[in-house]
Design a protein around this motif. Sequence first.
Motif, PDB file in Angstrom:
ATOM      1  N   CYS B  55       0.995  -1.277   0.013  1.00  0.00           N
ATOM      2  CA  CYS B  55       0.031   0.068   0.009  1.00  0.00           C
ATOM      3  C   CYS B  55       0.925   1.203   0.011  1.00  0.00           C
ATOM      4  CB  CYS B  55      -0.797  -0.177   1.156  1.00  0.00           C
ATOM      5  SG  CYS B  55      -0.073   0.444   2.643  1.00  0.00           S
ATOM      6  N   CYS B  58       4.600   0.769   3.810  1.00  0.00           N
ATOM      7  CA  CYS B  58       5.868  -0.058   4.131  1.00  0.00           C
ATOM      8  C   CYS B  58       7.215   0.653   3.788  1.00  0.00           C
ATOM      9  CB  CYS B  58       5.865  -1.515   3.856  1.00  0.00           C
ATOM     10  SG  CYS B  58       5.006  -2.541   4.991  1.00  0.00           S
ATOM     11  N   ASP B 121       2.769  -7.011   7.438  1.00  0.00           N
ATOM     12  CA  ASP B 121       1.844  -8.400   7.730  1.00  0.00           C
ATOM     13  C   ASP B 121       1.222  -8.575   6.285  1.00  0.00           C
ATOM     14  OD1 ASP B 121       2.044  -7.682  10.171  1.00  0.00           O
ATOM     15  OD2 ASP B 121       0.070  -6.845  10.430  1.00  0.00           O
ATOM     16  N   CYS B 122       1.404  -7.930   5.345  1.00  0.00           N
ATOM     17  CA  CYS B 122       1.099  -8.390   4.012  1.00  0.00           C
ATOM     18  C   CYS B 122       2.052  -9.130   3.433  1.00  0.00           C
ATOM     19  CB  CYS B 122       1.192  -7.015   3.031  1.00  0.00           C
ATOM     20  SG  CYS B 122      -0.404  -6.159   3.169  1.00  0.00           S
ATOM     21  N   CYS B 152       2.474  -3.310  10.538  1.00  0.00           N
ATOM     22  CA  CYS B 152       1.470  -2.745   9.545  1.00  0.00           C
ATOM     23  C   CYS B 152       1.614  -1.344   9.629  1.00  0.00           C
ATOM     24  CB  CYS B 152       0.148  -3.385   9.417  1.00  0.00           C
ATOM     25  SG  CYS B 152      -0.835  -2.536   8.348  1.00  0.00           S
TER      26      CYS B 152
END
Lengths: 522, 176
Positions: B55, B58, B121-122, B152
């Motif tokens: 997104c 990060c 987390d992704c 995250c």
Amino acid sequence: MTDTLHRALVADLRESNIIELPQGGATALRVPLPYFVRSAEVMKTAGARLAAEWGVDETPFGNGFAVWAAYNLGTEYLLVTAALDAAKPAFGTLTGQYLAAFRFERQIMSLMGLTVKGHPDPRPWIKHEDWPQDAYPLRKTCDASAPMPRVEGTYQWIPAVGEGVFEIPVGPVHAGIIEPGHFRFQAVGEKILNLEARLGYVHKGIEKRFESLSWQDAAKLAGRVSGDTTVAHALAYAMAVESAAGCAVPPRAQWLRGLLLERERMANHLADLAALCNDVAFAFGYYQFWNLRETMLRMNKTLFGHRLLMDAIVPGGVSVDLAEGAKEDIALEIHGVIAEFKRLMEIYDDNASLKDRLYGSGVFPQSAAFDLGVVGIAARASGQGLDARLQNPFPPYDTVVPKMHVLHSGDAHSRGWVRVEEVRDGARLIAEILAGMPTGATSAPLTAPAAGSAGFSAVEGWRGEILCWVQAGPDGGINRCMVRDPSAVNWLALEQSIKQDMVPDFPLVNKSFNNSYSGNDL
Amino acid sequence: MLRILRQIFRTGIVTEPLPPEEEAKIELVGARLEESVKRVFAGSLTIRQVDAGSCNACELEIHALNNSIYNCERFGITFTASPRFADMLLVTGPVSVNMAIALKRTYDAMPPPKLVVAVGDCGYNGGIFGKSYASLGGVANVIPVDAYIHGCPPSPSVLLSGILEAVGARRLSIGK
Ligand code: SF4
């Protein structure tokens, strides 16, 4: 809210052809399909901007599909929709009236599988060449959880031919720590003839994912549409849901939202100024501006539990509050940041090498800004007086009014300078928001939107206007959640602004827009 | 020029003027990292970062490792543009279908030992985006992963710890 557009449409199409739909956050009018293009002509004549266009699968309601368009003029947002056939959904293109429709419609064709008659460029968008042609993920018939098979395919670039013309392919993996996308330059020597961006690399099915989440959980997803804009996206989603559900947000929650939104704006503008300095090899500015950003992120962590403020905004209000002494902490922090900022700006504004690179680079003409319907920083740097905080002045912006800074040269410098002014104004807004902070609850219980209801919102994130439209299905869950990040329109601006420049200036010009890949690709 | 110098002196060395617990964390990480980096990678760890569908938050925190506060270069950590020079691949995001090939190619272009650290987390399991027609979920579904850094997004100090852990683990397996 004014109703100029609404009246213009009624006058032209006649009352009997228009049905007003239940809709929160804006007026929504359904017109017979043959009048959909006509309505765009009326909007164009009235001076409106096409802000978004999207398709909806309404088969769960027993209908076919629908096409929607959002227009904006001043403080008025008007939504116009037409119903489409279930078996052969098709509508006429709006590209004849609005250039902005160009990518919106490519996306509608690619992901929803609606036919757009007369569209000049039906190449798939976001959907890459190795997807099966009939993969239309936004359709209800598509099982989003099933893996997608890869097929053979090629992407047709727009070719450039001629003596000495060559191409430079860049990406999707870029040199720095940035998001992926592909840029194809056609150049002669150092001079760029054309740039074609090809995006979609970080498409992770966000709009479809919304449809499988509860109204509450979806707020977390909205906050990760574009992580650098988590507050504004979560807010746009929350406001759309609240307007669909008729949920009244307590005043304190609204003002806290304003506070978070302005903090996000300042922190990102500081990072962008740092990055601009970095791209012109002015390392001093890079490190200095970045220190200021870090100061703000740490305060976010201390006061609100997250450096980037993720999940602070929830439907119905906010999940955070100001603890004892927090107002004083913020006042002190902002005072310090602005004192440093002032010193840095004297240096920034007086630095010959910065000026040399920034002035006159990546000029995005005012006429193009108007025609393409760009928003936010890119619009304000090219003479367009657009700011969703003024177009949709929800509290606290009805009393704490942002100053809009419009510049006209449209170059990398102006885009930088709009940020400078907004950092300064952000400090004022934060002070005024803190001073006027109402007491009371920080959230209201959210009743789920009624089946078939819809909600719309417009929020000025730090890049620009974010739009969100939600629709509740017959089961009361999310039938559709449309998100329009500013980047979905502003990527077109980058292509248009680089044509007179040299290839080595591209990173700088790109940074001056700093569009989001994730927000565009969804 | 004078103004710049004055500002530099006024700023001083800002590397870690942090609240005590943050400072300790980074120092600890730093010292151990320095030691293991020295041993395994002859004093320098070169990282190629790839966003495989994140997104972008990060990325923001990874970027912060380069600022004067976290200043990862003092530990011999640098980021490189070319996978050919990279000791470590730092991957963010769920791997999108549209990035899977590019990620695989970047990995293939690296010389051994090809240390891979999945961030966020992704990167672990796809996070909020999960697995779908467009997302392949965690990084390990596409390339082998040596370590995960959760969060995250993970904060810059957590990122430094995670990188250390990865380097330490690699040292053990090389020592065998
Ligand atoms: S882990 Fe969180 S911050 Fe990182 S890419 Fe995933 S959603 Fe974004």
